[in-house]
Design a protein around this motif. Structure first.
Motif, PDB file in Angstrom:
ATOM      1  N   ILE A  63       5.027  -4.428  -1.422  1.00 36.55           N
ATOM      2  CA  ILE A  63       3.591  -4.152  -1.454  1.00 36.55           C
ATOM      3  C   ILE A  63       3.231  -2.827  -0.789  1.00 36.55           C
ATOM      4  O   ILE A  63       2.178  -2.272  -1.032  1.00 36.55           O
ATOM      5  CB  ILE A  63       2.768  -5.296  -0.804  1.00 36.55           C
ATOM      6  N   ALA A  64       4.118  -2.313   0.069  1.00 36.49           N
ATOM      7  CA  ALA A  64       3.803  -1.053   0.759  1.00 36.49           C
ATOM      8  C   ALA A  64       5.079  -0.267   1.016  1.00 36.49           C
ATOM      9  O   ALA A  64       6.156  -0.836   1.202  1.00 36.49           O
ATOM     10  CB  ALA A  64       3.094  -1.357   2.072  1.00 36.49           C
ATOM     11  N   ILE A  65       4.930   1.051   0.992  1.00 44.01           N
ATOM     12  CA  ILE A  65       6.070   1.949   1.204  1.00 44.01           C
ATOM     13  C   ILE A  65       5.797   2.783   2.446  1.00 44.01           C
ATOM     14  O   ILE A  65       4.786   3.493   2.504  1.00 44.01           O
ATOM     15  CB  ILE A  65       6.250   2.906   0.001  1.00 44.01           C
ATOM     16  N   MET A 115       1.488   3.714   5.505  1.00 44.14           N
ATOM     17  CA  MET A 115       1.969   2.787   4.488  1.00 44.14           C
ATOM     18  C   MET A 115       1.217   3.038   3.184  1.00 44.14           C
ATOM     19  O   MET A 115       0.002   2.874   3.112  1.00 44.14           O
ATOM     20  CB  MET A 115       1.752   1.348   4.945  1.00 44.14           C
ATOM     21  N   MET A 116       1.959   3.425   2.159  1.00 41.59           N
ATOM     22  CA  MET A 116       1.358   3.720   0.854  1.00 41.59           C
ATOM     23  C   MET A 116       1.546   2.517  -0.069  1.00 41.59           C
ATOM     24  O   MET A 116       2.439   1.702   0.143  1.00 41.59           O
ATOM     25  CB  MET A 116       2.054   4.941   0.247  1.00 41.59           C
ATOM     26  N   PRO A 117       0.702   2.391  -1.125  1.00 38.74           N
ATOM     27  CA  PRO A 117       0.825   1.239  -2.016  1.00 38.74           C
ATOM     28  C   PRO A 117       2.193   1.198  -2.712  1.00 38.74           C
ATOM     29  O   PRO A 117       2.646   2.212  -3.247  1.00 38.74           O
ATOM     30  CB  PRO A 117      -0.286   1.454  -3.053  1.00 38.74           C
ATOM     31  N   GLY A 118       2.817   0.040  -2.681  1.00 35.75           N
ATOM     32  CA  GLY A 118       4.105  -0.143  -3.345  1.00 35.75           C
ATOM     33  C   GLY A 118       3.922  -0.733  -4.733  1.00 35.75           C
ATOM     34  O   GLY A 118       2.800  -1.077  -5.137  1.00 35.75           O
ATOM     35  N   ALA A 124       1.994  -3.977  -5.269  1.00 37.53           N
ATOM     36  CA  ALA A 124       0.532  -3.873  -5.207  1.00 37.53           C
ATOM     37  C   ALA A 124      -0.033  -3.375  -6.537  1.00 37.53           C
ATOM     38  O   ALA A 124      -1.023  -3.914  -7.043  1.00 37.53           O
ATOM     39  CB  ALA A 124       0.109  -2.957  -4.065  1.00 37.53           C
ATOM     40  N   ILE A 125       0.596  -2.367  -7.124  1.00 33.06           N
ATOM     41  CA  ILE A 125       0.119  -1.834  -8.420  1.00 33.06           C
ATOM     42  C   ILE A 125       0.284  -2.903  -9.513  1.00 33.06           C
ATOM     43  O   ILE A 125      -0.589  -3.064 -10.383  1.00 33.06           O
ATOM     44  CB  ILE A 125       0.901  -0.563  -8.835  1.00 33.06           C
TER      45      ILE A 125
END
Lengths: 260, 260
Positions: A149-151, A157-160, A163-164
């Motif tokens: 869900i996150a990177i 933390m960016m959307p993984g 999440a997309i």
């Protein structure tokens, strides 16, 4: 620490962190090679091709061939082949995913897809998501390379991809089959590729919820290092602990040397 | 059918369908005007400004002033003002939302936002979603104009704002406050704007799960027409039924004429 017939090694957080190498990574891989212990790099990263990842590892001083890299994109393309040869696939994703799909002999299409596949795509658009939804509503089987869900990045933390992916699952009401760690699909394929059974395999990684859980769920022994996402404090309360916990890969090498 | 002190009228599926007018819409609005019954157009559409929507209605033959249009964007901007004047707001959305936010005296920012607001954005990018996640993780209050998961179009069901919103909620673990129908926020504001209480108000709409539910939850009487998303067969099994069910607005006018 006992010796295994197959070592599955995570990349981000274990071999490198973003663009920086992790100390002990090169030495660990060298040590496995010297002992002729078979290994495979196992990554949820779907955006890069095995060639690009091997190149990055080599650049950071870790000796690696493209055949030693197994990505969630390769696992996704192989999974599709197991269901249907020359399938029509609608793809959201980057070069690593698109290349894996076409190299397996599948055809990338916009409409009337047999499968919809989503991997991380930094060029995501409304139109791409809309086409995915239309194809899923039209009956295409819905796959997602990984559920992260996150990177973690230097910006935060960016959307993984997980999440997309939820845009499509929430809009259509159809849940995807996730392919990457900690799911069973990638683990079964990785074991098959190495020709070893789960009892003889060790999973080495930093992220409890993807790497370690993947190993545990596949019935493997697991080794967690603290050089990436999870810390030993984070997982204190969790019942299923990794088989081994080491601060870093230098400690692992030291223990492997003792054992021999 | 009794007479009400306030009529809240949905747009898409009730007054028009995409670019086409719905028969009876113009006549229904004319009838309310003739009887001097107060009304307000109430829409989850966040992308257009009240001016643009009034213009569209006029173009389709429905007499409307911009003051008679209340959007989820206006409700969102007003909600922010109730919490904080001159707030810093990170916005994903189109003209209708951006204009509503700035006209309320708030400042649109990229970083250190007090609020993150998302409305439908056909130019959505990974970078926009990433900035929203970073601001939410940094403590910004998370608002979404509406929870619609899909939008009916001539191409099929396209992803709605509720689906895009899930990228941020899944990635950060923070659930947004939704503003639009069927939520309480927009209904309270609409009643306040009309200066009438819920017992004297009627909600007129086509979509059970947004319009009718909004009315029911706000304690209003509700009128459902079959010219849009929901059919009476769809809602057969549902316990909470609309107060009135009419095939179209012509039937409504006929019944209103009888009553007077």
């Amino acid at each position: 620490m006992k010796s295994y017939r197959g070592y599955f090694i995570d990349l981000d957080g274990t071999m490198y962190k973003g663009k920086e190498k992790i100390e002990g990574a090169a030495e660990f891989v060298e040590s496995l090679k010297r002992k002729q212990l078979p290994f495979l790099f196992l990554t949820n990263n779907s955006s890069k091709t095995p060639e690009q990842i091997a190149e990055k590892l080599n650049h950071l001083g870790v000796q690696a061939l493209k055949e030693e890299v197994f990505t969630s994109s390769l696992a996704t393309a192989t999974f599709i082949s197991e269901q249907k040869l020359k399938a029509k696939v609608y793809v959201i994703g980057e070069e690593g995913l698109r290349e894996a799909i076409t190299q397996e002999g599948h055809q990338i299409v916009d409409e009337n897809a047999d499968f919809v596949v989503i991997g991380i795509d930094h060029e995501i658009t409304y139109e791409k998501l809309a086409k995915a939804c239309l194809n899923v509503r039209n009956g295409a089987e819905f796959l997602s390379t990984n559920s992260d869900i996150a990177i973690p990045t230097e910006r935060g933390m960016m959307p993984g991809n997980g999440a997309i992916t939820s845009v499509i699952s929430v809009s259509t009401g159809v849940s995807p089959l996730f392919i990457g760690k900690p799911e069973a699909v990638i683990m079964k394929q990785a074991l098959h590729l190495m020709g070893c059974d789960e009892q003889s395999a060790l999973l080495v990684g930093d992220n409890y919820h993807t790497d370690i859980l993947a190993g545990i769920q596949a019935g493997m022994d697991t080794l967690m290092v603290e050089t990436g996402v999870s810390s030993f404090t984070d997982i204190e309360e969790i019942e299923k602990q990794p088989t081994y916990k080491y601060k870093d890969l230098f400690e692992v090498i030291e223990d492997m040397e003792k054992a021999t």
